[in-house]
Design a protein around this motif. Structure first.
Motif, PDB file in Angstrom:
ATOM      1  N   PRO A 153       0.843  -1.201   0.000  1.00 58.87           N
ATOM      2  CA  PRO A 153       0.000   0.000   0.000  1.00 58.87           C
ATOM      3  C   PRO A 153       0.878   1.250   0.000  1.00 58.87           C
ATOM      4  O   PRO A 153       1.702   1.440   0.886  1.00 58.87           O
ATOM      5  N   ALA A 154       0.713   2.094  -1.025  1.00 61.71           N
ATOM      6  CA  ALA A 154       1.574   3.268  -1.176  1.00 61.71           C
ATOM      7  C   ALA A 154       0.764   4.491  -1.587  1.00 61.71           C
ATOM      8  O   ALA A 154       1.233   5.332  -2.356  1.00 61.71           O
ATOM      9  N   ALA A 212      -5.513 -13.583 -11.560  1.00 62.77           N
ATOM     10  CA  ALA A 212      -6.436 -14.700 -11.324  1.00 62.77           C
ATOM     11  C   ALA A 212      -5.710 -15.954 -10.870  1.00 62.77           C
ATOM     12  O   ALA A 212      -6.314 -16.851 -10.270  1.00 62.77           O
ATOM     13  N   SER A 213      -4.410 -16.041 -11.141  1.00 60.99           N
ATOM     14  CA  SER A 213      -3.636 -17.218 -10.723  1.00 60.99           C
ATOM     15  C   SER A 213      -3.501 -17.309  -9.211  1.00 60.99           C
ATOM     16  O   SER A 213      -3.178 -18.372  -8.679  1.00 60.99           O
ATOM     17  N   VAL A 214      -3.731 -16.191  -8.495  1.00 54.48           N
ATOM     18  CA  VAL A 214      -3.681 -16.206  -7.033  1.00 54.48           C
ATOM     19  C   VAL A 214      -5.054 -16.649  -6.536  1.00 54.48           C
ATOM     20  O   VAL A 214      -6.033 -15.907  -6.624  1.00 54.48           O
ATOM     21  N   ARG A 215      -5.123 -17.846  -5.998  1.00 53.45           N
ATOM     22  CA  ARG A 215      -6.390 -18.445  -5.608  1.00 53.45           C
ATOM     23  C   ARG A 215      -6.867 -17.904  -4.254  1.00 53.45           C
ATOM     24  O   ARG A 215      -6.089 -17.331  -3.504  1.00 53.45           O
ATOM     25  N   PRO A 216      -8.144 -18.082  -3.929  1.00 49.07           N
ATOM     26  CA  PRO A 216      -8.660 -17.567  -2.654  1.00 49.07           C
ATOM     27  C   PRO A 216      -7.903 -18.067  -1.429  1.00 49.07           C
ATOM     28  O   PRO A 216      -7.743 -17.326  -0.456  1.00 49.07           O
ATOM     29  N   ASP A 217      -7.424 -19.324  -1.459  1.00 47.79           N
ATOM     30  CA  ASP A 217      -6.726 -19.885  -0.308  1.00 47.79           C
ATOM     31  C   ASP A 217      -5.218 -19.648  -0.341  1.00 47.79           C
ATOM     32  O   ASP A 217      -4.513 -20.053   0.592  1.00 47.79           O
ATOM     33  N   ASP A 218      -4.724 -19.007  -1.384  1.00 51.49           N
ATOM     34  CA  ASP A 218      -3.293 -18.717  -1.452  1.00 51.49           C
ATOM     35  C   ASP A 218      -2.917 -17.605  -0.479  1.00 51.49           C
ATOM     36  O   ASP A 218      -3.700 -16.676  -0.234  1.00 51.49           O
ATOM     37  N   PHE A 219      -1.713 -17.708   0.059  1.00 48.84           N
ATOM     38  CA  PHE A 219      -1.211 -16.658   0.931  1.00 48.84           C
ATOM     39  C   PHE A 219      -0.745 -15.463   0.111  1.00 48.84           C
ATOM     40  O   PHE A 219      -0.248 -15.607  -1.017  1.00 48.84           O
ATOM     41  N   VAL A 220      -0.914 -14.268   0.688  1.00 51.73           N
ATOM     42  CA  VAL A 220      -0.367 -13.034   0.128  1.00 51.73           C
ATOM     43  C   VAL A 220       0.368 -12.300   1.247  1.00 51.73           C
ATOM     44  O   VAL A 220       0.018 -12.420   2.431  1.00 51.73           O
ATOM     45  N   LEU A 221       1.381 -11.555   0.855  1.00 51.05           N
ATOM     46  CA  LEU A 221       2.138 -10.722   1.789  1.00 51.05           C
ATOM     47  C   LEU A 221       1.679  -9.273   1.679  1.00 51.05           C
ATOM     48  O   LEU A 221       1.405  -8.795   0.572  1.00 51.05           O
ATOM     49  N   VAL A 222       1.632  -8.564   2.798  1.00 50.84           N
ATOM     50  CA  VAL A 222       1.406  -7.120   2.785  1.00 50.84           C
ATOM     51  C   VAL A 222       2.591  -6.463   3.487  1.00 50.84           C
ATOM     52  O   VAL A 222       2.932  -6.833   4.614  1.00 50.84           O
ATOM     53  N   HIS A 223       3.213  -5.500   2.798  1.00 48.00           N
ATOM     54  CA  HIS A 223       4.429  -4.878   3.316  1.00 48.00           C
ATOM     55  C   HIS A 223       4.352  -3.364   3.164  1.00 48.00           C
ATOM     56  O   HIS A 223       3.867  -2.847   2.147  1.00 48.00           O
ATOM     57  N   ASP A 224       4.858  -2.641   4.166  1.00 45.60           N
ATOM     58  CA  ASP A 224       4.850  -1.180   4.143  1.00 45.60           C
ATOM     59  C   ASP A 224       5.795  -0.632   3.081  1.00 45.60           C
ATOM     60  O   ASP A 224       6.948  -1.066   2.974  1.00 45.60           O
ATOM     61  N   ALA A 225       5.339   0.379   2.340  1.00 46.33           N
ATOM     62  CA  ALA A 225       6.174   1.004   1.319  1.00 46.33           C
ATOM     63  C   ALA A 225       7.351   1.742   1.922  1.00 46.33           C
ATOM     64  O   ALA A 225       8.379   1.928   1.260  1.00 46.33           O
ATOM     65  N   ALA A 226       7.214   2.202   3.169  1.00 45.20           N
ATOM     66  CA  ALA A 226       8.275   2.965   3.825  1.00 45.20           C
ATOM     67  C   ALA A 226       9.071   2.109   4.809  1.00 45.20           C
ATOM     68  O   ALA A 226       9.639   2.614   5.772  1.00 45.20           O
ATOM     69  N   GLU A 243       9.382 -13.593  15.212  1.00 44.40           N
ATOM     70  CA  GLU A 243      10.290 -12.520  15.616  1.00 44.40           C
ATOM     71  C   GLU A 243      11.160 -12.082  14.441  1.00 44.40           C
ATOM     72  O   GLU A 243      11.806 -12.887  13.776  1.00 44.40           O
ATOM     73  N   GLY A 244      11.162 -10.768  14.206  1.00 43.57           N
ATOM     74  CA  GLY A 244      11.955 -10.179  13.140  1.00 43.57           C
ATOM     75  C   GLY A 244      12.978  -9.207  13.694  1.00 43.57           C
ATOM     76  O   GLY A 244      12.980  -8.872  14.886  1.00 43.57           O
ATOM     77  N   SER A 245      13.835  -8.725  12.823  1.00 48.26           N
ATOM     78  CA  SER A 245      14.923  -7.840  13.226  1.00 48.26           C
ATOM     79  C   SER A 245      14.399  -6.468  13.649  1.00 48.26           C
ATOM     80  O   SER A 245      13.481  -5.922  13.034  1.00 48.26           O
ATOM     81  N   GLU A 246      15.037  -5.913  14.662  1.00 43.73           N
ATOM     82  CA  GLU A 246      14.676  -4.575  15.137  1.00 43.73           C
ATOM     83  C   GLU A 246      14.940  -3.513  14.076  1.00 43.73           C
ATOM     84  O   GLU A 246      14.328  -2.449  14.084  1.00 43.73           O
ATOM     85  N   ASP A 247      15.870  -3.788  13.143  1.00 45.34           N
ATOM     86  CA  ASP A 247      16.210  -2.778  12.148  1.00 45.34           C
ATOM     87  C   ASP A 247      15.318  -2.826  10.906  1.00 45.34           C
ATOM     88  O   ASP A 247      15.587  -2.151   9.917  1.00 45.34           O
ATOM     89  N   ASN A 248      14.230  -3.586  10.968  1.00 44.43           N
ATOM     90  CA  ASN A 248      13.199  -3.545   9.923  1.00 44.43           C
ATOM     91  C   ASN A 248      12.319  -2.325  10.196  1.00 44.43           C
ATOM     92  O   ASN A 248      11.162  -2.429  10.581  1.00 44.43           O
ATOM     93  N   LEU A 249      12.921  -1.145   9.989  1.00 48.45           N
ATOM     94  CA  LEU A 249      12.305   0.108  10.418  1.00 48.45           C
ATOM     95  C   LEU A 249      11.265   0.611   9.423  1.00 48.45           C
ATOM     96  O   LEU A 249      11.458   0.523   8.209  1.00 48.45           O
ATOM     97  N   LYS A 250      10.204   1.211   9.954  1.00 50.22           N
ATOM     98  CA  LYS A 250       9.282   1.991   9.142  1.00 50.22           C
ATOM     99  C   LYS A 250       9.674   3.457   9.287  1.00 50.22           C
ATOM    100  O   LYS A 250       9.706   3.995  10.394  1.00 50.22           O
ATOM    101  N   VAL A 251       9.968   4.103   8.181  1.00 48.22           N
ATOM    102  CA  VAL A 251      10.420   5.495   8.230  1.00 48.22           C
ATOM    103  C   VAL A 251       9.239   6.397   8.559  1.00 48.22           C
ATOM    104  O   VAL A 251       8.264   6.478   7.809  1.00 48.22           O
ATOM    105  N   THR A 252       9.325   7.055   9.713  1.00 47.60           N
ATOM    106  CA  THR A 252       8.289   8.002  10.116  1.00 47.60           C
ATOM    107  C   THR A 252       8.855   9.373  10.458  1.00 47.60           C
ATOM    108  O   THR A 252       8.116  10.345  10.510  1.00 47.60           O
ATOM    109  N   THR A 253      10.166   9.455  10.711  1.00 51.16           N
ATOM    110  CA  THR A 253      10.803  10.729  11.048  1.00 51.16           C
ATOM    111  C   THR A 253      12.079  10.872  10.225  1.00 51.16           C
ATOM    112  O   THR A 253      12.570   9.918   9.622  1.00 51.16           O
ATOM    113  N   ARG A 254      12.646  12.073  10.239  1.00 49.57           N
ATOM    114  CA  ARG A 254      13.898  12.311   9.513  1.00 49.57           C
ATOM    115  C   ARG A 254      15.042  11.504  10.144  1.00 49.57           C
ATOM    116  O   ARG A 254      15.960  11.077   9.438  1.00 49.57           O
TER     117      ARG A 254
END
Length: 240
Positions: free
Chosen positions: A15-16, A100-114, A211-222
């Motif tokens: 989502p972007a 259409a090749s992605v079936r209803p029971d297939d998994f999908v990933l959602v990932h932040d653009a930032a 559990e994932g890495s702490e450095d998988n940061l979402k950019v929210t500030t400068r």
């Protein structure tokens, strides 16, 4: 590569469509450049460089003038679709735009653009454990800091126990139809969900925490932007 040529398999959604006004930059934050590429490009490359990911759908704001018009990265297809006013709106639009090749029971990933610093090891762990779970899974990090509850006057009212508390990260991995129904139910109930797991939880599902890495940061500030630049430089240097 056209959509018709795309192979069936695991697809990612990014989502972007957000304006990123809280960041205070002239560009939406997903288009801010780090190490020569916009954040969204780093996020997409991290996903598409994994051999299990077949392609990605990116949900964009109406009339987005900044989208480079990519139809392919890392040799895999990218499909752009019109997003919405909220994250859930954009994810639902992207779910509908999957091939259409992605079936209803297939998994999908959602990932932040930032969120540009996703490691292949974390992604692999999420895919292995999440696809073995009947519901799915999210990357997350245990809360390690002491938590304080603030009063209206800015003073501390209490110290909150941090045991069993996790920070939700992305990607999040769910089945296409289950996630669609969960997001649609939240819309009907006028509930603004802040991530896909929240929508699934409302339906009585219990996604797995990986559990994932702490450095998988979402950019929210400068400051986040500067840190992500350092992390990406360090990773690139390690590959040389």
């Amino acid at each position: 590569m056209t959509l018709d040529q795309a192979r069936g398999g695991l697809w990612a959604i990014v989502p972007a469509a957000g304006a990123g006004t809280r960041f205070g930059a002239a560009l939406p934050k997903q288009y801010l450049e780090v190490e020569g590429e916009p954040l969204v490009a780093h996020a997409l490359r991290a996903l598409l460089s994994h051999p299990a990911i077949e392609g990605a759908v990116v949900a964009l704001a109406d009339g987005d003038p900044h989208w480079p018009g990519w139809t392919e990265l890392e040799g895999k297809p990218i499909v752009a679709c019109l997003g919405g006013a909220t994250r859930a709106d954009s994810v639902l639009a992207a779910l509908a735009a999957l091939p259409a090749s992605v079936r209803p029971d297939d998994f999908v990933l959602v990932h932040d653009a930032a969120r540009p610093n996703l490691s292949q090891a974390d992604l692999q762990q999420l895919l292995e454990r999440g696809r073995a779970d009947p519901v799915g899974a999210i990357l997350a990090a245990p809360v390690r800091d002491t938590l304080k509850r603030a009063g209206d006057d800015g003073g501390i009212d209490a110290t909150q126990p941090r045991e069993h508390l996790w920070r939700a990260l992305t990607p999040q991995l769910f089945r296409r139809l289950q996630l669609t129904r969960a997001l649609e139910a939240a819309q009907r109930d006028a509930v603004v969900v802040t991530d896909e797991s929240m929508a699934m939880e409302r339906q009585g599902h219990r996604p797995l925490l990986v559990e994932g890495s702490e450095d998988n940061l979402k950019v929210t500030t400068r400051a986040d932007l500067a840190l992500v630049a350092f992390l990406l430089r360090s990773a690139a240097a390690g590959e040389d």
